[in-house]
Every structure is written in C-alpha cells, then in structure tokens.
Scaffold this motif. Sequence first.
Motif: not given
Length: 442
Positions: A387-416
């Motif tokens: 899952d995914i949730r929005i933490i904040s959106y300021n100055n056109r920077i979107l901060k999100i948190e990946l949840l569940g299986a995405c959280r510790a996925c070894t290649i989330a930063d490369q692909v997701m």
Amino acid sequence: METITQKQRVNCKKCLMPFEERFINKQGECVICHEHQKKWLNRDYAEKEKELRGIFEHYKERHKDQKYDSIVAFSGGKDSVYTLYLVTRKYGMRPLVVTADNGLLTPVAMANMKKIIEQFDVDHHIVTRDKEELKSIYRAFFQKTKNFCEICYLTIHSALGQVAMEYNIPLIITGYVFKIDSSHFRAAHRYCFEDAFVEMVKETIPPDIYQKYLTKQVRAENQFHLLHLFDYINHVDEEIYNVIENELGWNSNNREDKHMDCRFHHMLGPLRTLNNDHTALAMMTPAALFRDGQITEEQFHKELAKQHTSFEEVDKEQLDEFLEFFGIDEEFLTSKLVTPKLAQPIVKEREIDELIQSRRQKGADELELLKVLLDGIRPEIKRDGGDIRIISYNNRILKIELLGACRACTIADQVMMRYLEHLIRSYISEDITIENVKAIVP
C-alpha cells in the motif's frame, strides 16, 4: 558480432548522450538529466544527514543492550567499504558486517574484504550459498532478459534479510548509489516487479531452488528497514577514493572497473553496446559523473572514449567464460528477445489519465490530482500485499511511505518509485519530486 539496428536519436544538451526524441523535453534535456536535477542536484544533504543521524540514534538506543545495532552489506567494493568506514568511524554504529556470497565475487574483492575487515573492530558474517543453485537462477533470468543484476540483487538481499531476522537487527545499511548507478527513467511493466522477476524464472528452475531462494517468506518482506546511505550523504567519487585508497589501502585494480567486486560487471557495457541500448549506456559511470558535475566535459569525453574502446575489445577468454556461465552462444547476445508477459495491471494508465484530466477540468489542485493518481494504482499495489500513503506535499516535493510488502521490498527504490515518477511526470507535472520516506522500526 553485429549490433542490433538503432533508431534515430537526438543528443541531450546536458549530458550529451543520444536518446530517442520522445525522451528529450522542450528544453533539449533528456529525462535522466531532468530527474537528476530534481532529485539529486537540488537535494539538501545537510538536512538529509540530520535525518540520518536521527535514524542511527534510534537504533543505537533500541539495541543498546545488544552487540549489534545494524547490519552493513559488504562486498569489498568501493561503496560498501566507504559505507563501513562512515557507519563506524563517523557515526559510531556497531554493525554486523554481512557478505552475501553471490557466486560472482572476484579475487580482488575477496582480498579487499580481508584487508579492510582487519582494520575495523567488527564481526564479519559471510553467507555462503550453493554456487550451482545460484547459477541456475542467474541463467534462467538472463536467458529471458539479457540481464542478471536485478535477480542477483534480489538473492543478495534475501540473504541479508535472513541474517537480519536471525539476529533481530532490523536496520540494514547498503552502499547502493542511486544517484550514479541508477536512474528514475524506465517505467516498470508492473508495479510489483520483484514478484515479476521471480515469476520469470519460477517455471524454469527446480521447485526446491525456488523454495530455497525466492519465495516471499525467504525474501523476508516486512521484517527490516533497508537504508541506502548515499540517499542521505552526497556521493563524490574522488573523496571516496581518497579515503579508501590512501587511508585504508583498498585495491582499486587501477580503477579499471567501478564494480570490480562483480565477476561479470565488465560485460554489461559490451552487451548494451551490442544491443544499441543507448539509454542504459547513458546511465553508466562517465555520463552519470558528468551529469552530477563530478567531472569536466573534457574528462567525460576522454572517459567515454576509453569506455567505448573497452566495450569493443572484449577479451575472448572473458567472453567465453561469460557465455559458458549463462549457457548461451554469441548469437544470443544480439538476438531480439520477446519479454515474458507479466501480470496485467488492474488499472490501465489511460484510465488514470482520464480521471486526472476530469478532476483537473473541475479545478482540482496538484495534491488532489496526486491523490487521484495514487488511488488509481492502489488496487494493483494491494494485490501484491502493499500500500502507499501520502505523508506531505510541500514545494512540489511529494513525500510518501510505502506500506506492507512494498515497505521492505529490496528493489522498490529501483522500480516502484520509478514507476510512480513516470506516472507523475506523464500525467501531472515534470517538476514534482517524489521521496520514499522509510519509517523506522520501533
């Protein structure tokens, strides 16, 4: 060997590398340079280091009565050596140093590991696995994709995850450098590409090997905090070489290969050249360093020419070793592959685009549009346990948190994250930056 015919290309005005015209924006910049400017050149590293120190202090306190407070992934290569140096000598962490022997470590890397470990007051745990079993996985993946890095990365991190669970150490620190070694450029065909990688080889390797290396249980999802150190600290090649060569005596092997810890990394360039994969070549070291301002244009052209020469003059003995290892012949290297069909997305991009355009016409602001986009892909993410949730959106920077299986996925930063950036760039704005904020393990 003949190369695959290339399409018409245009040179990027910034990095000077050739791209298909559709990947060049109105300012004449390639997508890679545009993303690099947003994500890395504008990064506030002072603020990011404060964040890093806070994370480290949390885990120091969490494990104050234990021998180790973290794991450092260690291959004997340049970046993992410097990571160990910073984590221990600058930040005072007490890591268990873990090497996942992937069957591709070079003698130079092994010698470097021994030399470096002797200089640090740390324990070194080597995870040894059956080389032939790993080879069968690499072969199966390479014969379907002409690549082996992703599946190797997956098996390494499954080993790290197992050690993290065994010792109850949730923080795993890597020296992976997304700024140099990766680019938020290509969109995945599916959101959960880690599972897609596994599905590619599942039917062509023995069931017992699949169970041993590639099931979700073995990959230890949701169990740890994967931290890439150079997301928080600026990675500058010459500064790193100065420390590890002059202070630690690390052997760079004359800097002939930036990834001298991998037995076959030197074959990636020739393979991409044979297939006219200019996009991949544009992400390799000379272009990446020039894009980052670490080398001059003159140095860039010199390094690029040197790289091209090395790609065209592959040693026959090395080539034969490569072909034998992956069970292929020379003809395969230039053949066109039919990429295995992955699971179809539940929501099509066209449907997401229509939703966004409808809301835009009704006066929705960017945050609302971002919510529409994320809600559009949420069913797909949840299908794979994330899952995914929005933490904040300021100055056109979107901060999100990946949840569940995405959280510790070894290649989330490369692909997701690449896929999310692709969607945002395509349907909302090219000027929005997205950051994956990883929650600490309490």
